[in-house]
Each structure stands twice: as C-alpha cells, then as structure tokens.
Design a protein around this motif. Structure first.
Motif, PDB file in Angstrom:
ATOM      1  N   THR A 175       7.071 -16.968 -23.431  1.00 19.68           N
ATOM      2  CA  THR A 175       8.180 -17.928 -23.547  1.00 19.68           C
ATOM      3  C   THR A 175       7.687 -19.367 -23.689  1.00 19.68           C
ATOM      4  N   LEU A 176       6.363 -19.553 -23.678  1.00 13.55           N
ATOM      5  CA  LEU A 176       5.798 -20.896 -23.702  1.00 13.55           C
ATOM      6  C   LEU A 176       5.042 -21.116 -25.009  1.00 13.55           C
ATOM      7  N   ALA A 177       5.664 -21.832 -25.924  1.00 14.80           N
ATOM      8  CA  ALA A 177       5.040 -22.107 -27.213  1.00 14.80           C
ATOM      9  C   ALA A 177       4.316 -23.447 -27.231  1.00 14.80           C
ATOM     10  N   GLU A 180       5.700 -28.686 -23.680  1.00 13.36           N
ATOM     11  CA  GLU A 180       7.049 -29.111 -23.323  1.00 13.36           C
ATOM     12  C   GLU A 180       7.880 -27.976 -22.746  1.00 13.36           C
ATOM     13  N   ASP A 181       7.517 -26.738 -23.075  1.00 10.71           N
ATOM     14  CA  ASP A 181       8.281 -25.574 -22.599  1.00 10.71           C
ATOM     15  C   ASP A 181       8.068 -25.307 -21.108  1.00 10.71           C
ATOM     16  N   LEU A 182       7.148 -26.028 -20.474  1.00  9.86           N
ATOM     17  CA  LEU A 182       6.966 -25.879 -19.040  1.00  9.86           C
ATOM     18  C   LEU A 182       8.132 -26.443 -18.239  1.00  9.86           C
ATOM     19  N   HIS A 185      10.065 -24.699 -15.221  1.00 12.64           N
ATOM     20  CA  HIS A 185       9.233 -23.666 -14.623  1.00 12.64           C
ATOM     21  C   HIS A 185       8.527 -24.206 -13.368  1.00 12.64           C
ATOM     22  N   CYS A 213       9.809 -30.147 -13.533  1.00 18.97           N
ATOM     23  CA  CYS A 213       9.328 -28.825 -13.128  1.00 18.97           C
ATOM     24  C   CYS A 213       9.521 -28.623 -11.626  1.00 18.97           C
TER      25      CYS A 213
END
Length: 287
Positions: A175-177, A180-182, A185, A213
């Motif tokens: 799910t982490l491309a 920024e996708d962190l 989480h 986060c």
C-alpha cells in the motif's frame, strides 16, 4: 547465610590479598581495577574493619585481613573440591560473548553455528545487553556494541558502515508507493538511536510528515521489528539486518547513513585466553 558478604566481594578480597594488587586482581577476575576497589570498599563497610592498607604504589594486609585470609582460602578450596567431587574436575571455562539481541539474531547466530561446527571444543556463553551501560564493569571476553565507538580501554573493530531504512510487512508494503503514503500509518521508534525517523523523513524529502503519523516507541529494535512484521506499523532498521529477515520488506529504497555502528570489542589490557582469541579471530575474519 544472610550475614555472608556477596561472593563477588569475597573473590575480590581473595585475589587482591593473594596478589597484593587491585590491578592484578582485576586482570585475574576479568574486571576493572575500579571494580575490585569498589568491592573491597563495600566488603570493608560490611565488616566494619579495613582489610588493606593502601600505600601510594602498593597494598598490605591489615591484621584483620591477615587473620581472615586463611579462612577465605580454605572456603574457596572446599568449594572447588566439592565441585570436582560432584561434577567432575574440569579446567574448561566458556568464552563469554555479550551482544544486543538484534545482532544476536541476525548477524551473530549464523556465524556461531558455523563456528560450533568447525571448533566444537570451544564452549560459548551468550549474554544479552541492550544499552552500553548494560555491558557493565564485569566485562565479557568479547562484546558486540552499538554506538560511535567512544569507549576507552577496548580493542575495537567496526562491523561496517550502517544505513537505516523503513521496513514493514509485505502486505503493508503493497500500500506504500511513495514516502507520502506513510501518512496515517504508525511509525515504530526504537529509542536511543542517533538517527531515527526525523532523519529518514528529512532524507526522503517529507520532513513534516511525522505530524501526520501515529507513533509507538520501544526500547529495543527486536520489538519494533516484531511489530512491523505483524503489520503493526513501519520500523527503521539497519540495511544489514534486513538481509536476514524474510518477514519484512523495504517499501522504499531510500536509506540514511548513521554515524553509529556495531563494533566487535574486547578489553585491550586483559590477558586473552586461547579459546577467546579463537572466537575473536573467527568473528573478525567474517567482517
């Protein structure tokens, strides 16, 4: 029995009284001169009498110390004789190797398996420690420490440069491309490291992302990696340690260098036993 002083204090007295030197006693027992001095001082406080007269460059026993020494010699002799009678006489003593749990699991374990196969005559005792203070004055034959190498009285060999990067479970990694996708989480922190999440986020170009986060802190890397493998968040680890894990993957190939590293160390002034030197040479050759 509760009135007896601790065995370590008695050992310190027996060795120092026999050699008339705190330094020589420390070398014999594998501890520092300061540790011997402290144990003697605690023993004297417990007994309420001085055992040594401390001269500028030498020691002598007080009358009380001279009177007590034969009893201590006899006690240790009886313990030695009883041990030989029950368990058999042996001069073998294990090589004590102390390391952090994470380096034991990843770097050390496969090397010790190979060592045991090629040198089965060497007895090993593995002890865990997390923080530099945990290694303590008792010392071990060999240690693997983590830090900047700012320790005195030690021979040190670095295991190599260290880079830290994020790791997580394969499912979460899918799910982490991009960094920024962190956002949203959980970032798993192992406290006490010189380089942590702020340093990595800075290197990844998202220095303000930490505010978006969740956070969970542990006092050791073993736990952060265990949580990460269970999908509990994203942890930072050393690139060398990731190679030994099949339950963790790196979602981004962005790492940050650390000025801390793992070190193979041993006391520089202690007389080295043959078996301990064999272990040192074996581990040194695999760096």
């Amino acid at each position: 029995m509760s009135q007896l002083p601790p065995l370590l204090w008695l050992q310190a007295f027996e060795s120092a009284a026999r050699t008339l030197s705190f330094t020589a006693a420390g070398l014999e027992l594998g501890v520092t001169q300061a540790a011997i001095s402290q144990r003697i001082r605690l023993l004297e406080d417990r007994l309420g009498q001085k055992l040594f007269v401390r001269h500028p460059r030498s020691l002598t026993l007080t009358p009380a110390g001279q009177a007590w020494l034969p009893s201590i010699h006899d006690a240790f002799s009886r313990i030695s004789e009883g041990t030989s009678e029950v368990f058999g006489a042996t001069s073998e003593r294990p090589v004590t190797l102390r390391a952090t749990p994470i380096i034991q699991q990843s770097w050390l374990a496969p090397r010790l398996v190979a060592l045991h196969r090629q040198k089965p005559h060497i007895l090993l005792r593995l002890v865990s420690a997390i923080w530099p203070d945990d290694f303590g004055p008792e010392g071990a034959d060999i240690e693997i420490r983590y830090g900047r190498g700012e320790w005195s009285g030690l021979e040190m060999l670095p295991l190599g440069d260290e880079q830290l990067l994020p790791v997580c479970s394969p499912a979460l990694a899918g799910t982490l491309a991009a960094p920024e996708d962190l956002a949203g989480h959980t970032l798993l922190h192992a406290v006490g490291f010189g380089v942590g999440w702020p340093g990595w986020l800075q290197a990844a170009g998202v220095p303000h992302l930490e505010a978006d986060c969740l956070s969970l802190s542990c006092d050791n890397q073993v736990m952060t990696l265990a949580l990460a493998s269970q999908g509990g968040g994203v942890a930072l680890t050393h690139r060398r340690l990731l190679d030994q894990r099949e339950d963790l993957v790196a979602p981004f190939d962005i790492d940050v260098p650390s000025d801390e590293r793992f070190w193979l160390v041993r006391p520089s002034k202690r007389q080295v036993r043959v078996e301990a030197n064999e272990v040192w040479e074996w581990l040194s050759s695999s760096l």
